[in-house]
Design an enzyme around this catalytic site. Structure first.
Site, PDB file in Angstrom:
ATOM      1  N   ASP A 145      35.720  23.691 -39.397  1.00  0.00           N
ATOM      2  CA  ASP A 145      34.492  23.105 -38.850  1.00  0.00           C
ATOM      3  C   ASP A 145      33.914  23.941 -37.713  1.00  0.00           C
ATOM      4  O   ASP A 145      32.720  24.238 -37.680  1.00  0.00           O
ATOM      5  CB  ASP A 145      34.753  21.665 -38.386  1.00  0.00           C
ATOM      6  CG  ASP A 145      36.021  21.524 -37.542  1.00  0.00           C
ATOM      7  OD1 ASP A 145      36.808  22.488 -37.445  1.00  0.00           O
ATOM      8  OD2 ASP A 145      36.235  20.431 -36.965  1.00  0.00           O
ATOM      9  N   TYR A 146      34.755  24.345 -36.789  1.00  0.00           N
ATOM     10  CA  TYR A 146      34.314  25.136 -35.635  1.00  0.00           C
ATOM     11  C   TYR A 146      33.769  26.489 -36.069  1.00  0.00           C
ATOM     12  O   TYR A 146      32.683  26.912 -35.637  1.00  0.00           O
ATOM     13  CB  TYR A 146      35.484  25.308 -34.666  1.00  0.00           C
ATOM     14  CG  TYR A 146      35.213  26.229 -33.511  1.00  0.00           C
ATOM     15  CD1 TYR A 146      34.452  25.816 -32.418  1.00  0.00           C
ATOM     16  CD2 TYR A 146      35.718  27.537 -33.499  1.00  0.00           C
ATOM     17  CE1 TYR A 146      34.201  26.667 -31.347  1.00  0.00           C
ATOM     18  CE2 TYR A 146      35.471  28.393 -32.432  1.00  0.00           C
ATOM     19  CZ  TYR A 146      34.714  27.946 -31.369  1.00  0.00           C
ATOM     20  OH  TYR A 146      34.471  28.794 -30.311  1.00  0.00           O
ATOM     21  N   ASN A 147      34.521  27.195 -36.922  1.00  0.00           N
ATOM     22  CA  ASN A 147      34.093  28.515 -37.363  1.00  0.00           C
ATOM     23  C   ASN A 147      32.759  28.461 -38.096  1.00  0.00           C
ATOM     24  O   ASN A 147      31.900  29.336 -37.925  1.00  0.00           O
ATOM     25  CB  ASN A 147      35.153  29.143 -38.272  1.00  0.00           C
ATOM     26  CG  ASN A 147      36.458  29.413 -37.558  1.00  0.00           C
ATOM     27  OD1 ASN A 147      36.584  29.178 -36.363  1.00  0.00           O
ATOM     28  ND2 ASN A 147      37.449  29.887 -38.292  1.00  0.00           N
ATOM     29  N   LYS A 177      29.802  27.918 -35.649  1.00  0.00           N
ATOM     30  CA  LYS A 177      29.454  29.133 -34.921  1.00  0.00           C
ATOM     31  C   LYS A 177      28.825  30.180 -35.839  1.00  0.00           C
ATOM     32  O   LYS A 177      27.968  30.965 -35.409  1.00  0.00           O
ATOM     33  CB  LYS A 177      30.690  29.714 -34.225  1.00  0.00           C
ATOM     34  CG  LYS A 177      31.225  28.843 -33.100  1.00  0.00           C
ATOM     35  CD  LYS A 177      30.194  28.612 -32.005  1.00  0.00           C
ATOM     36  CE  LYS A 177      30.790  27.881 -30.816  1.00  0.00           C
ATOM     37  NZ  LYS A 177      29.783  27.621 -29.754  1.00  0.00           N
TER      38      LYS A 177
END
Length: 253
Positions: free
Chosen positions: A158-160, A163
């Site tokens: 989710d984070y990658n 970004k």
């Protein structure tokens, strides 16, 4: 415009990397808005450490109305429009490689949270800043990314992804806003030693990064903050739409 003449908003600036970025701008004489969501006391402490040219302002950056109100409050306080925005805030995420969700357990809601925290929040601040920056014919928007987009050694799905989407946002906005004297860039760090978000990272991981990095050390929040200053300074006046990876050479993009 020199940094000392700028009015700088740093989102998520009550602690960690955001606090270091806010203090770095304060050190250079800028007027600084220390944005926070819940950590009022810590935000006030950051503002006080900078001095009388800093204020702490609460706003949920995923709420457009709250962001607009924050910009209005900042302009009223400093008597000048915000010239520089650092989209740093990290929404509901910790770098915990052991307990992270894998491909089988990750949910769309997890992606949605990070997309809102990265892209939606940056859209809100960019739109709120646009009028004032266009009036001044000067603006600096600096988004905080991650080297995990180029090298997802830990698949924080989710984070990658959030970004990665922010890189596209950065370049698209750079293309449109350049005519108004506004540059839009990104600074992407690796795992920093140490922030609240990376506090749960085992020492073994930091040691592995150190051994794999040409500079043989782990990047600190202060070092990344100095790179952010470059994009706000006159030295970067011909640079826009770029993603600068600041991780000691671990990822060479």
């Amino acid at each position: 415009m020199e940094i000392k003449d700028q009015v700088v908003l740093v989102t998520g600036a009550s602690r960690g990397l955001g606090a270091e970025i806010a203090k770095a701008f304060g050190r250079e004489g800028a007027r600084v808005i220390v944005n926070y969501y819940q950590s009022e006391q810590k935000a006030q402490e950051v503002a006080q450490s900078i001095g009388d040219h800093a204020i702490a302002v609460q706003a949920d950056i995923t709420d457009k109305e709250q962001v607009q109100n924050m910009f209005g409050q900042a302009e009223q306080h400093f008597g000048q429009a915000v010239t520089t925005v650092v989209n740093n805030a990290l929404v509901n995420f910790k770098f915990d490689a052991v307990n992270k969700k894998d491909a089988k357990t990750i949910a769309w809601e997890d992606y949605d949270t990070q997309l809102e925290g990265s892209v939606k929040a940056s859209l809100h601040t960019t739109q709120a800043a646009h009028e004032g920056m266009s009036r001044l014919k000067f603006g600096r928007i600096i988004n905080i990314g991650t080297n995990l987009v180029q090298n997802p050694v830990v698949p924080y799905h989710d984070y990658n992804t959030g970004k990665a989407a922010l890189i596209g946002f950065t370049r698209s906005m750079a293309r449109e806003l350049g005519v108004n004297g506004i540059t839009v860039n990104m600074v992407s760090g690796g795992l920093l030693q140490t922030t609240d978000a990376s506090a749960s990272t085992p020492d073994e991981v930091f040691e592995l990064i150190k051994e794999s990095t040409p500079l043989q050390r782990v990047t600190t929040p202060g070092e990344l903050a100095d790179a952010v200053l470059f994009f706000a300074s006159p030295w970067s006046r011909a640079v826009t739409g770029q993603n600068l990876v600041v991780d000691g050479g671990l990822v060479m993009d």
